[in-house]
Design an enzyme around this catalytic site. Structure first.
Site, mmCIF file in Angstrom:
data_model
loop_
_atom_site.group_PDB
_atom_site.id
_atom_site.type_symbol
_atom_site.label_atom_id
_atom_site.label_comp_id
_atom_site.label_asym_id
_atom_site.label_seq_id
_atom_site.Cartn_x
_atom_site.Cartn_y
_atom_site.Cartn_z
ATOM 1 N N GLN A 1 46.097 44.039 32.233
ATOM 2 C CA GLN A 1 45.350 44.697 33.302
ATOM 3 C C GLN A 1 45.922 45.448 34.168
ATOM 4 O O GLN A 1 46.651 44.887 35.058
ATOM 5 C CB GLN A 1 44.285 43.590 33.659
ATOM 6 N N GLY A 2 45.944 46.801 34.512
ATOM 7 C CA GLY A 2 46.305 47.494 35.341
ATOM 8 C C GLY A 2 45.507 48.078 36.494
ATOM 9 O O GLY A 2 44.844 49.300 36.546
ATOM 10 N N SER B 1 45.107 46.208 39.932
ATOM 11 C CA SER B 1 45.902 46.168 41.448
ATOM 12 C C SER B 1 46.691 47.186 41.515
ATOM 13 O O SER B 1 47.728 47.356 40.493
ATOM 14 C CB SER B 1 46.150 44.624 41.640
ATOM 15 N N GLU C 1 35.365 39.023 33.303
ATOM 16 C CA GLU C 1 36.711 38.241 33.851
ATOM 17 C C GLU C 1 36.444 37.052 34.611
ATOM 18 O O GLU C 1 36.696 36.191 34.771
ATOM 19 C CB GLU C 1 37.605 39.308 34.701
HETATM 20 C C1 LIG Z 1 48.198 34.899 39.143
HETATM 21 C C2 LIG Z 1 47.531 36.397 39.414
HETATM 22 C C3 LIG Z 1 47.379 36.924 38.114
HETATM 23 C C4 LIG Z 1 47.060 38.424 38.559
HETATM 24 N N1 LIG Z 1 46.804 39.336 37.371
HETATM 25 C C5 LIG Z 1 46.520 40.466 37.716
HETATM 26 C C6 LIG Z 1 46.343 41.366 36.816
HETATM 27 O O1 LIG Z 1 46.572 41.004 35.321
HETATM 28 N N2 LIG Z 1 46.127 42.791 36.844
HETATM 29 C C7 LIG Z 1 45.729 43.224 37.973
HETATM 30 O O2 LIG Z 1 45.247 44.432 37.950
HETATM 31 N N3 LIG Z 1 45.460 42.575 39.294
HETATM 32 C C8 LIG Z 1 46.260 41.082 38.866
HETATM 33 N N4 LIG Z 1 46.095 40.115 39.993
HETATM 34 C C9 LIG Z 1 45.871 40.613 41.444
HETATM 35 C C10 LIG Z 1 44.735 40.097 42.256
HETATM 36 O O3 LIG Z 1 43.658 40.639 41.475
HETATM 37 C C11 LIG Z 1 44.827 40.522 43.415
HETATM 38 O O4 LIG Z 1 45.912 39.830 43.922
HETATM 39 C C12 LIG Z 1 43.532 40.211 44.351
HETATM 40 O O5 LIG Z 1 42.777 40.984 44.104
HETATM 41 C C13 LIG Z 1 43.887 40.211 45.866
HETATM 42 O O6 LIG Z 1 44.635 41.509 46.332
HETATM 43 P P1 LIG Z 1 45.763 41.419 47.081
HETATM 44 O O7 LIG Z 1 46.818 40.603 46.624
HETATM 45 O O8 LIG Z 1 46.156 42.927 47.383
HETATM 46 O O9 LIG Z 1 45.343 40.679 48.885
HETATM 47 P P2 LIG Z 1 44.376 41.637 49.686
HETATM 48 O O10 LIG Z 1 43.508 42.159 49.307
HETATM 49 O O11 LIG Z 1 45.675 42.380 50.530
HETATM 50 O O12 LIG Z 1 44.051 40.281 50.563
HETATM 51 C C14 LIG Z 1 44.686 39.523 51.461
HETATM 52 C C15 LIG Z 1 43.727 38.509 52.186
HETATM 53 O O13 LIG Z 1 42.794 39.194 52.958
HETATM 54 C C16 LIG Z 1 41.453 38.654 52.480
HETATM 55 N N5 LIG Z 1 40.518 39.772 52.285
HETATM 56 C C17 LIG Z 1 40.754 41.042 51.921
HETATM 57 N N6 LIG Z 1 39.493 41.683 51.955
HETATM 58 C C18 LIG Z 1 38.552 41.040 52.461
HETATM 59 C C19 LIG Z 1 37.217 40.960 52.727
HETATM 60 N N7 LIG Z 1 36.673 42.009 52.513
HETATM 61 N N8 LIG Z 1 36.557 40.208 53.351
HETATM 62 C C20 LIG Z 1 37.453 38.833 53.460
HETATM 63 N N9 LIG Z 1 38.454 38.705 53.295
HETATM 64 C C21 LIG Z 1 39.292 39.608 52.962
HETATM 65 C C22 LIG Z 1 41.676 38.352 51.042
HETATM 66 O O14 LIG Z 1 40.857 36.942 50.695
HETATM 67 C C23 LIG Z 1 42.926 37.668 51.081
HETATM 68 O O15 LIG Z 1 43.082 36.386 51.501
HETATM 69 C C24 LIG Z 1 46.664 38.989 39.886
HETATM 70 C C25 LIG Z 1 46.943 38.134 40.925
HETATM 71 C C26 LIG Z 1 47.309 36.758 40.639
HETATM 72 C C27 LIG Z 1 47.442 36.100 41.837
#
Ligand SMILES: Cc1cc2nc3c(=O)[nH]c(=O)nc-3n(C[C@H](O)[C@H](O)[C@H](O)COP(=O)(O)OP(=O)(O)OC[C@H]3O[C@@H](n4cnc5c(N)ncnc54)[C@H](O)[C@@H]3O)c2cc1C
Length: 396
Positions: free
Chosen positions: A128-129, A131, A246
């Protein structure tokens, strides 16, 4: 919803149980952690066995090569799969649990004919691409750019956290096709061939020492227009279909597996000696915590069953999937934390004596930390529960 199992469901259970009792031990244990090519071989060989035995795609419609099982038999399947401790779906997760279902719901006939049989037979692996470094929770702010040139899109940008992209053949890719439109409107959902110049995959190391996910750099990568799912700039709608699969039903297998993990923990506790005599299971606090987890896991399994029955009625997982994903993430962390606490020093030292494998308990605990982030963080799930289930006002 009537979840009473019929004689036919029980006959299905008996057939499946008999098959699993032979097939699971025959397939053997997974390869050592970290060897992702070996893991691909192990997972895809198991998927092929499921396919050949008539158990691949239990919830997929028959018209698309699935088994089209009635919902009661899907539940029986999950119960028996967990009971047999059958191999984790692993590298086949994205293809089976959300890329394939998205193509069923939104793909063209050509896309379905090409990809679905290969996913079911374990021949192709998807990642999945979605993020990006600056687009996680706020996914719609993604900036990976696709510009149309004739019959192709030319793609430039960077993705991150792409799970098991190092062994993937295809990627469900979100790109920006109209930078002038409001952020939810200019997005398109593409099928990217990972085996081409301009796709560079760099594995990332995580706290448990493994490389579960990768950065993906795209430099003039090419995607035929025929690989677009949905219309150009209509990708946000398609994305929501993918995310509902998902977050909705994809975790059902994990949830039912928590039952056997709790049973294993109880068995383990009676092997852990206490300094003053007796064993860890004699501790009333541990028993009470075990009972609380048992009740919560059973409750969550019931809500999951409800989600599965609702998705059968509508063809799409219900929004309750966000509540299920949220609760599952918390419970699995509590369960793994309890396992580490129960082992105490045995976990810290990574000891292995009899049934006790301290290193594995620590690895599982560290891995469980990702569940409150992956597939949408717990804060985001709470927002969704508030807005879509409880009908509260939208956040700004
Ligand atoms: C094990 C694992 C596998 C993954 N696999 C994939 C994958 O295959 N493909 C892919 O595309 N992505 C993948 N991801 C990415 C995942 O979807 C993102 O890490 C997730 O959506 C959070 O985004 P971020 O890491 O940029 O954190 P951020 O969005 O920067 O969030 C940081 C913090 O701020 C909080 N926050 C942000 N916005 C809000 C809001 N509006 N209200 C309240 N709190 C908020 C969040 O809850 C978090 O605590 C994976 C992540 C993990 C950990």
């Amino acid at each position: 919803m009537d979840l009473t199992y019929s004689a036919e469901d029980e006959a299905f259970r008996a057939r499946l149980r008999a098959w699993l009792e032979v097939a699971v031990p025959e397939h053997g244990p997974p390869p050592p952690a970290g060897d992702w090519m070996a893991r691909r071989g192990y997972d895809t060989a198991w998927q092929r066995k499921l396919h050949d035995a008539g158990y691949a795609g239990i919830a997929w419609p028959k018209a698309f090569g699935g088994q089209g099982l009635p919902v009661t038999q899907q539940l029986v399947y999950l119960e028996e799969y967990a009971r047999a401790d059958a191999p984790y779906i692993g590298v086949c997760f994205v293809g089976m649990m959300h890329a394939g279902p998205t193509l069923i719901a939104e793909g063209t006939d050509e896309q379905r004919a090409h990809h679905l049989p290969r996913i079911l037979r374990g021949e192709t692996i998807w990642c999945q691409g979605f993020s990006e470094p600056e687009a996680g929770s706020d996914l719609a702010s993604l900036t990976t750019r696709a510009v149309r040139e004739g019959d192709e899109y030319v793609v430039n940008g960077q993705k991150i956290w792409s799970t098991r992209a190092q062994v993937a053949d295809w990627c469900e890719l979100l790109v920006r096709t109209d930078p002038g439109a409001s952020k939810h409107r200019g997005i398109t959902w593409l099928i990217l061939d990972m085996h081409q110049p301009g796709v560079e995959v760099r594995p990332m190391r995580t706290i448990d020492g493994e490389s579960h996910f990768c950065e993906v750099f795209l430099t003039d990568a090419r995607v035929p227009v025929t690989n677009r799912v949905g219309e150009e700039n209509d990708g946000w709608r398609v994305t929501n279909v993918t995310l509902r699969f998902e977050r909705g039903t994809a975790f059902a297998q994990h949830i039912i597996t928590m039952r056997s993990q709790l049973r294993d923990l109880v068995a383990l506790a009676s092997e852990v000696p206490l300094p003053g005599g007796g064993n860890a299971w004699d501790d009333p606090a541990l028993r009470s915590e075990g009972g609380r987890l048992e009740a919560n896991i059973e409750g969550l399994w019931r809500v999951t069953q409800r989600g599965i029955t609702e998705s059968e009625a509508t063809g799409l997982p219900a929004p309750t999937g966000s509540a299920v994903k949220l609760r599952f993430s918390e419970l699995t962390q509590e369960l793994n934390e309890l396992a580490v606490k129960t082992l105490g020093r045995l976990a810290v030292g990574g000891a292995r004596t009899g049934a006790i494998d301290g290193a594995e308990a620590v690895r599982a605990y560290l891995w469980s930390l990702q569940y409150t982030i992956a597939a949408g963080t717990s804060q985001i799930q709470r927002n969704l529960v508030a807005e879509r289930i409880l009908g509260m006002p939208r956040s700004a």
